[in-house]
Write a protein that holds these residues in place. Sequence first.
Motif, PDB file in Angstrom:
ATOM      1  N   TRP A 121       0.845  -1.193   0.000  1.00  0.00           N
ATOM      2  CA  TRP A 121       0.000   0.000   0.000  1.00  0.00           C
ATOM      3  C   TRP A 121       0.882   1.245   0.000  1.00  0.00           C
ATOM      4  N   ASP A 122       0.556   2.202  -0.853  1.00  0.00           N
ATOM      5  CA  ASP A 122       1.179   3.514  -0.777  1.00  0.00           C
ATOM      6  C   ASP A 122       0.729   4.187   0.518  1.00  0.00           C
ATOM      7  N   HIS A 383       9.289  -4.357  -3.834  1.00  0.00           N
ATOM      8  CA  HIS A 383       8.542  -3.102  -3.886  1.00  0.00           C
ATOM      9  C   HIS A 383       9.182  -2.094  -2.936  1.00  0.00           C
ATOM     10  N   SER A 391       3.583  -3.020   3.566  1.00  0.00           N
ATOM     11  CA  SER A 391       3.679  -4.172   2.671  1.00  0.00           C
ATOM     12  C   SER A 391       3.378  -5.448   3.445  1.00  0.00           C
ATOM     13  N   SER A 448      -5.133   2.856  -1.845  1.00  0.00           N
ATOM     14  CA  SER A 448      -3.687   3.015  -1.667  1.00  0.00           C
ATOM     15  C   SER A 448      -2.895   1.808  -2.161  1.00  0.00           C
ATOM     16  N   HIS A 450      -0.836  -0.517  -4.356  1.00  0.00           N
ATOM     17  CA  HIS A 450      -0.185  -0.482  -5.658  1.00  0.00           C
ATOM     18  C   HIS A 450       0.119  -1.929  -6.056  1.00  0.00           C
ATOM     19  N   SER A 452       1.267  -5.446  -7.435  1.00  0.00           N
ATOM     20  CA  SER A 452       2.550  -6.027  -7.801  1.00  0.00           C
ATOM     21  C   SER A 452       2.451  -6.584  -9.212  1.00  0.00           C
TER      22      SER A 452
END
Length: 498
Positions: A121-122, A383, A391, A448, A450, A452
């Motif tokens: 997640w951002d 990431h 994460s 949020s 992102h 993979s």
Amino acid sequence: MPPSEMMSATARTGLTTQPTDADPHRYQTGFSNRFASEAVPNVLPRGRNVPQKVKYDLYSEQLNGTAVISPRHAMQHVWMYRMRPSVVHGKISASNVNPHIEFCFSAANERVEFVASQQAWDPFPLLEPHNAASGVPGTDFVRGIRTIGGQGSPTLREGLAIHVYSANASMDQRAFCNNDGDLLLLPQHGRLNIQTELGWLMVRPGELAVVQAGIRFRVLLPDGPVRGYIQEIFGTHYQLPELGPVGSNGMALPRDFASPVASFDIDETPWDITYKAAGSLHSCQQRHTPFDVVAWHGNLVPFKYDIELFVNMANANTDQADPTIYCVLTAPSKTPGVSLTDFLAFTKKWITAEDTFRPPYYHRNMSTEVMGLIYGRYGGSSHVLDGGGLSYEASYMPHGETYETWRNASTRELGPTTICEDTMAFMFHISVPLYLTKWALRGDGAKSLHPSDPGQWDNVKAHFLDHLDEIDAELKASGLPTLSESKRERNSRDQGLT
């Protein structure tokens, strides 16, 4: 509240830390000590816990954090001497103040699910500053908690939960009490000024705080909107990890942990108290502050720790240590010798090992890894995290660095260097699989996410195949079948010819 309606007093006696511009509070130092603190001299009873009459007609009240028949070394409790006992409150009713807190982590709960693939997640968004003049209520700490995932249930007193929080309003005339487990709070943006029944904690990004189950507290926001992480553990308490061959020094030093000194308010105005019990929220009103403890003694005491003081250790000449060498706090599970979760911190450290692959190697881990970033920049996987992001790597699932990182780390010239410069990352190293919430995967939290790239390792090459001639020569010199001979034998065997 007008000064005429409220008075606050804070202890000034005994050996305590000194206030600073960033932190106006005093603290007692040490980990899991049996502290004693009084905001008015000579209030604590001597030689007994429950005298017939406490000085100034205060009430005796004990909070037990462990079973009363626990071994002496494991017992955690605190005696409080307060203006009114905690039983003085109004009717307790179910509360819907926050429907986003999950507590039951099993396949029977349709709001959670197990995910095998890695997730990241951002940074979760910061709330806009609250405009009190608008008449619209802000989001305080309790309203701003969102559950990411967990395992087990507080009704079983086994397992844990991972949450994030965002808030833009202080808890005014409101307090929270989590009866389900201990809360480890990690501010990532903005300080938390935490008032507990036993005193105050000011916690900034780069520090952690632990508030144990059953202790009432509220969170004020001296810097405006805040954001951070929470790990909640059910049925156990945080401990310092054993040091074993490390000896008596290194890692988190007990003397660097800070606990509050007694502080009380005189406040006869209405207060709302929210309890979390068996996973659900309940609330009541009372006509006075819950923060009226004049003196206390015991070891069930909230504490904070400056993670920047962690004493890093690493392998000096070859290889790299397991990440648990960066363990700040651990929580035991019901299985002897196995932790439920370890809290690991990654801060600036020297790397000196020679002929060693220095990034995290590819691995499959029985533990679930949940990682976040307080500040700086941290890779450590395929990431990259930004401050406020998160994460997840599932139990036993393979993960590791990108192919490009592997190639660079495998060929670069090595020398002593520092890593995590101006960076603080952390990991919840959890010994059980986690269920993730629908909020985190498909609700507002998913905004949020992102994703993979499932093809991110498609360019990984089997470089072993570039050396077949060399390998055949080495096999032949050793009197072993060459790869081409072995292949012919396998083909014949598969065809039933031998």
